[in-house]
Design a protein around this motif. Sequence first.
Motif, PDB file in Angstrom:
ATOM      1  N   ILE A 152     -14.834 -17.635  39.889  1.00  0.00           N
ATOM      2  CA  ILE A 152     -14.982 -19.094  39.784  1.00  0.00           C
ATOM      3  C   ILE A 152     -16.455 -19.464  39.577  1.00  0.00           C
ATOM      4  O   ILE A 152     -17.348 -18.770  40.065  1.00  0.00           O
ATOM      5  CB  ILE A 152     -14.410 -19.826  41.030  1.00  0.00           C
ATOM      6  N   GLY A 153     -16.672 -20.546  38.866  1.00  0.00           N
ATOM      7  CA  GLY A 153     -18.052 -20.937  38.579  1.00  0.00           C
ATOM      8  C   GLY A 153     -18.161 -22.423  38.325  1.00  0.00           C
ATOM      9  O   GLY A 153     -17.205 -23.060  37.917  1.00  0.00           O
ATOM     10  N   ALA A 154     -19.335 -22.950  38.636  1.00  0.00           N
ATOM     11  CA  ALA A 154     -19.627 -24.354  38.322  1.00  0.00           C
ATOM     12  C   ALA A 154     -21.109 -24.614  38.535  1.00  0.00           C
ATOM     13  O   ALA A 154     -21.747 -23.997  39.395  1.00  0.00           O
ATOM     14  CB  ALA A 154     -18.809 -25.295  39.220  1.00  0.00           C
ATOM     15  N   TYR A 189     -17.388 -13.878  32.543  1.00  0.00           N
ATOM     16  CA  TYR A 189     -17.104 -15.319  32.557  1.00  0.00           C
ATOM     17  C   TYR A 189     -15.606 -15.540  32.825  1.00  0.00           C
ATOM     18  O   TYR A 189     -14.769 -15.132  32.035  1.00  0.00           O
ATOM     19  CB  TYR A 189     -17.535 -15.928  31.219  1.00  0.00           C
ATOM     20  N   ARG A 190     -15.291 -16.129  33.971  1.00  0.00           N
ATOM     21  CA  ARG A 190     -13.914 -16.386  34.417  1.00  0.00           C
ATOM     22  C   ARG A 190     -13.044 -15.133  34.312  1.00  0.00           C
ATOM     23  O   ARG A 190     -11.866 -15.200  33.938  1.00  0.00           O
ATOM     24  CB  ARG A 190     -13.272 -17.506  33.588  1.00  0.00           C
ATOM     25  N   SER A 191     -13.634 -13.992  34.662  1.00  0.00           N
ATOM     26  CA  SER A 191     -12.913 -12.743  34.500  1.00  0.00           C
ATOM     27  C   SER A 191     -13.409 -11.687  35.485  1.00  0.00           C
ATOM     28  O   SER A 191     -14.518 -11.779  36.010  1.00  0.00           O
ATOM     29  CB  SER A 191     -13.091 -12.291  33.050  1.00  0.00           C
ATOM     30  N   ARG A 225     -15.955 -37.989  40.368  1.00  0.00           N
ATOM     31  CA  ARG A 225     -15.950 -38.958  39.263  1.00  0.00           C
ATOM     32  C   ARG A 225     -15.218 -38.417  38.041  1.00  0.00           C
ATOM     33  O   ARG A 225     -14.541 -39.142  37.337  1.00  0.00           O
ATOM     34  CB  ARG A 225     -17.390 -39.290  38.871  1.00  0.00           C
ATOM     35  N   LYS A 226     -15.426 -37.127  37.764  1.00  0.00           N
ATOM     36  CA  LYS A 226     -14.967 -36.542  36.504  1.00  0.00           C
ATOM     37  C   LYS A 226     -13.592 -35.893  36.560  1.00  0.00           C
ATOM     38  O   LYS A 226     -12.863 -35.863  35.577  1.00  0.00           O
ATOM     39  CB  LYS A 226     -15.947 -35.428  36.117  1.00  0.00           C
ATOM     40  N   LEU A 227     -13.298 -35.284  37.713  1.00  0.00           N
ATOM     41  CA  LEU A 227     -12.102 -34.440  37.776  1.00  0.00           C
ATOM     42  C   LEU A 227     -11.038 -35.089  38.654  1.00  0.00           C
ATOM     43  O   LEU A 227     -11.360 -35.641  39.708  1.00  0.00           O
ATOM     44  CB  LEU A 227     -12.463 -33.058  38.337  1.00  0.00           C
ATOM     45  N   PRO A 228      -9.794 -35.020  38.237  1.00  0.00           N
ATOM     46  CA  PRO A 228      -8.728 -35.639  39.037  1.00  0.00           C
ATOM     47  C   PRO A 228      -8.444 -34.829  40.304  1.00  0.00           C
ATOM     48  O   PRO A 228      -8.480 -33.600  40.272  1.00  0.00           O
ATOM     49  CB  PRO A 228      -7.527 -35.609  38.094  1.00  0.00           C
ATOM     50  N   PHE A 249      -8.173 -26.071  32.051  1.00  0.00           N
ATOM     51  CA  PHE A 249      -6.991 -25.339  31.587  1.00  0.00           C
ATOM     52  C   PHE A 249      -7.390 -24.222  30.624  1.00  0.00           C
ATOM     53  O   PHE A 249      -6.739 -23.191  30.550  1.00  0.00           O
ATOM     54  CB  PHE A 249      -6.008 -26.299  30.901  1.00  0.00           C
ATOM     55  N   PHE A 250      -8.496 -24.477  29.882  1.00  0.00           N
ATOM     56  CA  PHE A 250      -8.965 -23.502  28.896  1.00  0.00           C
ATOM     57  C   PHE A 250     -10.348 -22.982  29.286  1.00  0.00           C
ATOM     58  O   PHE A 250     -11.070 -23.632  30.039  1.00  0.00           O
ATOM     59  CB  PHE A 250      -9.081 -24.158  27.510  1.00  0.00           C
ATOM     60  N   LYS A 251     -10.701 -21.831  28.708  1.00  0.00           N
ATOM     61  CA  LYS A 251     -12.067 -21.319  28.880  1.00  0.00           C
ATOM     62  C   LYS A 251     -12.946 -21.894  27.770  1.00  0.00           C
ATOM     63  O   LYS A 251     -12.433 -22.228  26.692  1.00  0.00           O
ATOM     64  CB  LYS A 251     -12.082 -19.800  28.722  1.00  0.00           C
ATOM     65  N   ASN A 252     -14.232 -21.932  27.997  1.00  0.00           N
ATOM     66  CA  ASN A 252     -15.149 -22.272  26.919  1.00  0.00           C
ATOM     67  C   ASN A 252     -15.236 -21.047  25.997  1.00  0.00           C
ATOM     68  O   ASN A 252     -15.615 -19.964  26.447  1.00  0.00           O
ATOM     69  CB  ASN A 252     -16.537 -22.600  27.486  1.00  0.00           C
ATOM     70  N   PRO A 253     -14.864 -21.185  24.714  1.00  0.00           N
ATOM     71  CA  PRO A 253     -14.790 -19.993  23.861  1.00  0.00           C
ATOM     72  C   PRO A 253     -16.150 -19.433  23.443  1.00  0.00           C
ATOM     73  O   PRO A 253     -17.091 -20.183  23.195  1.00  0.00           O
ATOM     74  CB  PRO A 253     -14.021 -20.489  22.630  1.00  0.00           C
ATOM     75  N   GLY A 302     -14.228 -28.685  26.066  1.00  0.00           N
ATOM     76  CA  GLY A 302     -13.923 -30.111  26.280  1.00  0.00           C
ATOM     77  C   GLY A 302     -14.303 -30.940  25.056  1.00  0.00           C
ATOM     78  O   GLY A 302     -13.580 -31.853  24.644  1.00  0.00           O
ATOM     79  N   TRP A 303     -15.444 -30.606  24.478  1.00  0.00           N
ATOM     80  CA  TRP A 303     -15.919 -31.331  23.288  1.00  0.00           C
ATOM     81  C   TRP A 303     -14.982 -31.068  22.104  1.00  0.00           C
ATOM     82  O   TRP A 303     -14.623 -31.989  21.355  1.00  0.00           O
ATOM     83  CB  TRP A 303     -17.359 -30.906  22.967  1.00  0.00           C
ATOM     84  N   LEU A 304     -14.584 -29.804  21.931  1.00  0.00           N
ATOM     85  CA  LEU A 304     -13.678 -29.457  20.810  1.00  0.00           C
ATOM     86  C   LEU A 304     -12.366 -30.240  20.935  1.00  0.00           C
ATOM     87  O   LEU A 304     -11.846 -30.767  19.951  1.00  0.00           O
ATOM     88  CB  LEU A 304     -13.350 -27.958  20.817  1.00  0.00           C
ATOM     89  N   LYS A 350     -11.218 -38.321  31.316  1.00  0.00           N
ATOM     90  CA  LYS A 350     -12.655 -38.155  31.601  1.00  0.00           C
ATOM     91  C   LYS A 350     -13.160 -36.744  31.352  1.00  0.00           C
ATOM     92  O   LYS A 350     -14.370 -36.515  31.380  1.00  0.00           O
ATOM     93  CB  LYS A 350     -12.931 -38.508  33.060  1.00  0.00           C
ATOM     94  N   GLN A 351     -12.259 -35.776  31.220  1.00  0.00           N
ATOM     95  CA  GLN A 351     -12.662 -34.377  30.984  1.00  0.00           C
ATOM     96  C   GLN A 351     -11.485 -33.706  30.283  1.00  0.00           C
ATOM     97  O   GLN A 351     -10.455 -33.410  30.890  1.00  0.00           O
ATOM     98  CB  GLN A 351     -13.026 -33.719  32.318  1.00  0.00           C
ATOM     99  N   ALA A 352     -11.668 -33.481  28.965  1.00  0.00           N
ATOM    100  CA  ALA A 352     -10.547 -33.044  28.132  1.00  0.00           C
ATOM    101  C   ALA A 352     -10.075 -31.619  28.425  1.00  0.00           C
ATOM    102  O   ALA A 352      -9.029 -31.200  27.937  1.00  0.00           O
ATOM    103  CB  ALA A 352     -10.915 -33.183  26.659  1.00  0.00           C
ATOM    104  N   LEU A 353     -10.850 -30.873  29.232  1.00  0.00           N
ATOM    105  CA  LEU A 353     -10.442 -29.505  29.574  1.00  0.00           C
ATOM    106  C   LEU A 353      -9.323 -29.483  30.606  1.00  0.00           C
ATOM    107  O   LEU A 353      -8.730 -28.445  30.854  1.00  0.00           O
ATOM    108  CB  LEU A 353     -11.632 -28.767  30.194  1.00  0.00           C
ATOM    109  N   MET A 368      -6.451 -19.734  27.266  1.00  0.00           N
ATOM    110  CA  MET A 368      -6.098 -20.430  28.508  1.00  0.00           C
ATOM    111  C   MET A 368      -6.774 -19.752  29.693  1.00  0.00           C
ATOM    112  O   MET A 368      -6.806 -18.533  29.772  1.00  0.00           O
ATOM    113  CB  MET A 368      -4.585 -20.406  28.708  1.00  0.00           C
ATOM    114  N   GLU A 369      -7.302 -20.571  30.589  1.00  0.00           N
ATOM    115  CA  GLU A 369      -7.869 -20.017  31.820  1.00  0.00           C
ATOM    116  C   GLU A 369      -6.769 -19.877  32.878  1.00  0.00           C
ATOM    117  O   GLU A 369      -6.789 -18.977  33.717  1.00  0.00           O
ATOM    118  CB  GLU A 369      -8.976 -20.965  32.325  1.00  0.00           C
ATOM    119  N   VAL A 370      -5.825 -20.779  32.814  1.00  0.00           N
ATOM    120  CA  VAL A 370      -4.729 -20.814  33.780  1.00  0.00           C
ATOM    121  C   VAL A 370      -3.721 -19.700  33.475  1.00  0.00           C
ATOM    122  O   VAL A 370      -3.471 -19.385  32.310  1.00  0.00           O
ATOM    123  CB  VAL A 370      -4.057 -22.212  33.695  1.00  0.00           C
TER     124      VAL A 370
END
Length: 336
Positions: free
Chosen positions: A127-129, A163-165, A224-227, A238-242, A273-275, A294-297, A331-333
């Motif tokens: 996990i990372g942030a 990365y997430r692995s 603010r950003k994440l539900p 839901f997805f990894k940053n490619p 998220g941007w893609l 607020k966060q398309a990922l 998918m990260e999930v």
Amino acid sequence: MQIKENISLKAFNTFGIEAKAKYFTEVNNITEINSIIKNPIFKGSNFLLLGGGSNILLTKDFDGIVVKINNKGIEIEKVDSEFVYLKVQAGEVWEEFVNHCVHNNWGGVENLTLIPGNVGTCPVQNIGAYGVEVKDVIQSVEAIDIVNGETIVFSNEECKFGYRSSIFKNEAKDKYIITAVNFRLTKKPVFITHYGDVNKELEFMNVKPSIFHISKAIEAIRRRKLPDPKLKGNAGSFFKNPSISTAKYEELAAEFPRLRAFPSGDGYKLAAGWLIEKSGWKGKSLGNAVVHHKQALVLINKENASGKEILALAKAIQLEVFNLFGVDLEMEVNVI
Ligand code: EPU
């Protein structure tokens, strides 16, 4: 330890998806973990090991045994002038562990505030942030071999973190039950505040960086950003940053000047998220599955979505992103 039959998993996955397990049990200590792996039902069935259920998407009933890992305990193993060494049992809730460290002023996990899930699953996907990955503070991971019941300790290096692995998502997948994680936290913290809006938030709070304040700042940004999964079912990103090559990056950057990307390894990583936002899916829904506005990922279970509905949305997004950018979104999930 009781094995129950035909149990709803709705309360055991943060997406809040309704699906049933043919068999379900909770293991509360090492003795119960050792006993479940010898149980004939376990030996004769598919199994699913469950921590906080924050990184799974259930797309159907589970025709096997779900084992919820629940062993608890945080112990100080050693303290020296610089570090605190802790052994934390797998069933501890990650956020409660972070709070414990923050309140004791032990540094290293404050940037990982408010990540859902349990301690035992944090190494699986590393996990990372906000500029920190859990691999930065993990000394080793303790596990039990499912086939022969032997205890095995994976050093940080042996975990093969990426990365997430980690090894637990690859060659060691479904071979071990992680029982505890050993952490090394620092009494002389180095504050990491450069990522995203952390510095801005600290300025807004009008405070100097400290373990406590960084944790509070990140909590505020995330809220603010994440539900909140308790209110809106979701599994974080839901997805990894490619990752893409430099050549692919240059091609995309020429076509999309506002492309969000950062150097990583010998290429670049794109902000997924941007893609997704660019592909037009942000805030949109397909059936009862919705892309967070607020966060398309983050994909959300709006109103009793099925796992299949969420998966259909994920696949539609993957297709659109591929058509637009020629990039595969992984998918990260874990889809079950
Ligand atoms: N962006 C958009 N639109 C969006 C979302 C993001 O344009 O809808 C852009 C942002 O403007 C920013 C860039 O994408 O320029 C990166 O966004 P952000 O800083 O929010 O981080 P992220 O790369 O989208 C990752 C992790 C998160 C983690 C944050 C903060 C992954 C897959 N996700 O998201 O982790 O909280 O960084 O460190 O690496 C999780 O794994 O569940 C998770 C929430």
